[in-house]
Design an enzyme around this catalytic site. Structure first.
Site, PDB file in Angstrom:
ATOM      1  N   ARG A 136     -83.927  -2.834 -38.185  1.00 23.68           N
ATOM      2  CA  ARG A 136     -83.005  -2.655 -39.307  1.00 23.68           C
ATOM      3  C   ARG A 136     -83.679  -2.904 -40.662  1.00 23.68           C
ATOM      4  NH1 ARG A 136     -78.470  -6.121 -37.720  1.00 23.68           N
ATOM      5  NH2 ARG A 136     -78.275  -4.705 -35.978  1.00 23.68           N
ATOM      6  N   ASP A 186     -80.281   1.541 -38.086  1.00 24.09           N
ATOM      7  CA  ASP A 186     -79.389   0.888 -37.127  1.00 24.09           C
ATOM      8  C   ASP A 186     -79.375   1.702 -35.836  1.00 24.09           C
ATOM      9  OD1 ASP A 186     -78.423  -1.327 -38.529  1.00 24.09           O
ATOM     10  OD2 ASP A 186     -77.250   0.029 -39.812  1.00 24.09           O
ATOM     11  N   PHE A 187     -79.018   1.023 -34.760  1.00 24.26           N
ATOM     12  CA  PHE A 187     -78.999   1.735 -33.477  1.00 24.26           C
ATOM     13  C   PHE A 187     -77.941   2.838 -33.455  1.00 24.26           C
ATOM     14  CE2 PHE A 187     -80.612  -2.415 -31.388  1.00 24.26           C
ATOM     15  CZ  PHE A 187     -81.902  -2.117 -31.801  1.00 24.26           C
ATOM     16  N   LYS A 214     -84.957  -7.685 -19.091  1.00 21.72           N
ATOM     17  CA  LYS A 214     -83.766  -8.348 -18.576  1.00 21.72           C
ATOM     18  C   LYS A 214     -83.067  -9.110 -19.709  1.00 21.72           C
ATOM     19  CE  LYS A 214     -85.900 -12.604 -17.304  1.00 21.72           C
ATOM     20  NZ  LYS A 214     -85.147 -13.481 -18.152  1.00 21.72           N
ATOM     21  N   HIS A 269     -91.542  -9.810 -15.598  1.00 20.70           N
ATOM     22  CA  HIS A 269     -92.944 -10.095 -15.919  1.00 20.70           C
ATOM     23  C   HIS A 269     -93.634 -10.945 -14.849  1.00 20.70           C
ATOM     24  CE1 HIS A 269     -91.469 -13.935 -17.599  1.00 20.70           C
ATOM     25  NE2 HIS A 269     -92.712 -14.346 -17.561  1.00 20.70           N
ATOM     26  N   LYS A 302     -97.960 -11.058 -12.829  1.00 22.86           N
ATOM     27  CA  LYS A 302     -98.848 -12.230 -12.757  1.00 22.86           C
ATOM     28  C   LYS A 302     -99.833 -12.066 -11.602  1.00 22.86           C
ATOM     29  CE  LYS A 302     -95.507 -15.449 -14.765  1.00 22.86           C
ATOM     30  NZ  LYS A 302     -96.027 -16.182 -15.899  1.00 22.86           N
ATOM     31  N   ASP A 331     -80.857 -16.068 -15.631  1.00 21.21           N
ATOM     32  CA  ASP A 331     -82.091 -15.919 -16.403  1.00 21.21           C
ATOM     33  C   ASP A 331     -83.325 -15.836 -15.497  1.00 21.21           C
ATOM     34  OD1 ASP A 331     -83.732 -15.912 -18.744  1.00 21.21           O
ATOM     35  OD2 ASP A 331     -84.096 -18.061 -18.506  1.00 21.21           O
ATOM     36  N   HIS A 390     -86.824 -13.187 -11.346  1.00 21.97           N
ATOM     37  CA  HIS A 390     -88.143 -13.697 -10.938  1.00 21.97           C
ATOM     38  C   HIS A 390     -88.131 -14.308  -9.527  1.00 21.97           C
ATOM     39  CE1 HIS A 390     -88.852 -13.000 -15.079  1.00 21.97           C
ATOM     40  NE2 HIS A 390     -88.536 -14.192 -15.551  1.00 21.97           N
ATOM     41  N   LYS A 411     -84.796 -26.041 -16.844  1.00 18.41           N
ATOM     42  CA  LYS A 411     -85.459 -26.393 -18.102  1.00 18.41           C
ATOM     43  C   LYS A 411     -85.492 -27.913 -18.192  1.00 18.41           C
ATOM     44  CE  LYS A 411     -85.164 -22.050 -19.648  1.00 18.41           C
ATOM     45  NZ  LYS A 411     -86.305 -21.160 -19.745  1.00 18.41           N
TER      46      LYS A 411
END
Ligand code: BG6
Length: 512
Positions: free
Chosen positions: A67, A109-110, A174, A204, A208, A261, A266, A364
């Protein structure tokens, strides 16, 4: 090179020449969401690293779309700063000069059709000036809510069509949906514009080195396969622990939580690679077929109140640093029920795995950053020793250390030196750092290059994404109906309910 001295080559990547890395052909990468963290910390540095390794052609261009009203030069400065701060390989002026000649910026803008017309025009100009050949990868590093509008605009402006031997591909980050139903409708939207063969969904973890080595370990060796099953394996633990908190990430994370998440993508991909059968070859279709088969056979163990756990971190100590709880982190609602820790128990209903629980956990603000897959073996059926001699003997384990300190550990019992027959656990280690001189490329380098090469092996197809939601959805629904996650102190290893979850089965989590 004789077969005895052949270096290991990535079986997923390279089905033609077994040694030479492939160089991408002429193309432009368009990044939507260039002002985001991912673009700055991972994508732009990875593109530079590829250029630095000589894996991008002279006919390459990088286009940012956002933007802000930036000029090309300003965007180029932004890319350079990201490269200087986050690239893996050293900064080289001549590489940068070549790369920066192909950097462009389009603002809009989209939902602004004219912005996409401008984008199409700039891409046409690049095709002429830089020789990018009409080949474009559109990287959607944007919230999923914006996927439909961007896909539609790409379609309207003619940018989604493959024509005259040129390709147009879309790369999607994701979270891909927030449950099965939403993932199905997102897949429908994306596939109505881009055929599945042009869709590259990023997980991702699949980029690895250690994750790909799982396939080498399993299928390039003879000694592991005979014990890789329910006859010998007691259970499997897959852990992805992080010590960082969620300060600054509320916008993305609040309402999403640890299971969506990390587990949905993963960890279920790690489970699939650990549990799947050997593909007949490493073509993308064969590999995906095996992953889809094993994910179809995977389901949550019930009752969910006892076989799953979710938690939320509270204030505590991370090493010597005092850290706040989630509810005090900037941007999070003080009544947030978002989990920052999640653990689930899965069964894989196949002959190979029947009766072997797969415990998956992520969180976390845990004790330290570590990702590992541990196959924990059964005890020997008979021990010809006095009980006192084997007091210190645990179960054998094969641990794939995904990160950090990448490698593999084999834990087994060994006699302690001395007159007594005393057996204690010891570790035998393989470490990437010690065994190989080369540094591994970043996951994003490998994945972006694979997009440009049109090599889809490392990208989950929509069936995998949907199956993963199907596996996880009952846990998400159960948690949503059951109030607040269990608190756990930052710097520890999760809530009491997670420990209890394994204790009930007569097992315990590994302390990585
Ligand atoms: C991302 C998650 O996919 O992976 C983040 O969204 C997480 O929450 C990250 O921090 C971890 O990646 P890595 O490669 O550092 O293990």
């Amino acid at each position: 090179m004789s077969s005895t001295t052949a270096a290991w080559v990535n079986p997923l990547r390279d089905r033609r020449d077994k040694r030479m890395p492939h160089i991408a052909g002429p193309c432009a990468v368009v990044i939507f969401g260039v002002t985001g963290d991912l673009a700055r910390k991972k994508l732009m540095p990875a593109i530079y690293d590829l250029a630095n390794r000589g894996l991008l052609p002279p006919q390459f261009a990088l286009v940012g779309f956002a933007r802000r009203e930036w000029a090309d030069e300003h965007f180029s400065d932004v890319v350079r700063e990201a490269v200087e701060q986050h690239a893996r390989t050293p900064f080289r002026q001549e590489v940068w000069d070549r790369l920066s000649e192909g950097i462009r910026f389009v603002h809009g803008d989209f939902d602004d059709e004219s912005a996409f017309e401008r984008l199409a025009e700039r891409l046409r100009n690049l095709d002429e000036e830089r020789g990018t050949g009409g080949n474009h990868a559109f990287y959607l590093s944007i919230p999923p809510a914006a996927f439909p509008v961007v896909c539609e605009q790409l379609s309207k402006s003619g940018l989604a069509r493959n024509h005259d031997g040129c390709w147009n591909r879309v790369v999607i980050e994701k979270p891909f949906g927030h449950d099965l139903t939403s993932a199905e409708s997102l897949n429908e939207v994306v596939n109505s514009v881009f055929p599945e063969s042009s869709v590259f969904r990023i997980d991702h973890y699949l980029g690895k080195e250690t994750v790909q080595n799982l396939l080498a370990l399993r299928f390039a060796n003879e000694m592991f396969e005979p014990i890789w099953n329910a006859h010998y394996v007691d259970h499997v633990q897959i852990t992805m622990a992080e010590d960082i908190g969620l300060g600054g990430r509320a916008g993305y994370y609040d309402g999403i939580g640890a299971a969506r998440d990390v587990i949905q993508n993963h960890l279920l991909q790690l489970l699939a690679l650990t549990a799947m059968e050997e593909p007949v070859n490493f073509s993308p279709a064969e590999l995906q077929a095996e992953k889809i088969k094993v994910l179809s056979a995977t389901r949550l163990v019930e009752p969910l109140d006892q076989t799953t756990s979710r938690g939320q971190y509270t204030a505590g100590w991370q090493g010597s640093e005092k850290v706040m709880g989630l509810l005090d982190e900037e941007g999070f609602s003080t009544t947030s029920t978002t989990e920052t820790f999640a653990a689930i128990t899965l069964d894989v209903d196949t002959r190979r795995w029947a009766g072997v629980p797969f415990y998956l956990r992520t969180g976390k603000r845990l004790g330290r950053r570590v990702t590992e897959i541990a196959l924990v073996f059964k005890r020997p059926p008979h021990l010809p020793f006095d009980a006192t001699m084997t007091e210190e003997l645990g179960k054998n384990a094969l641990v794939i250390r995904v990160q950090p300190d990448e490698g593999i550990t084999l834990r087994f019992g060994s006699k302690v030196p001395g007159n007594q027959m005393e057996v204690r656990d010891v570790n035998m280690d393989f470490s990437y750092g010690a065994a190989f001189a080369e540094e591994s490329p970043e996951a994003y380098e490998r994945l972006i290059l694979d997009v440009l090469l049109g090599e889809p092996s490392l990208f989950p197809v929509n069936a995998e994404v949907e199956l993963s939601w199907k596996i996880l959805d009952p846990a998400l629904e159960n948690w949503a109906a059951n109030g607040h996650p269990d608190p756990y102190v930052s710097g520890g290893w999760g809530p009491e309910s997670a420990f209890e979850m394994l204790r009930r089965d007569g097992r315990e989590w590994r302390r990585p």
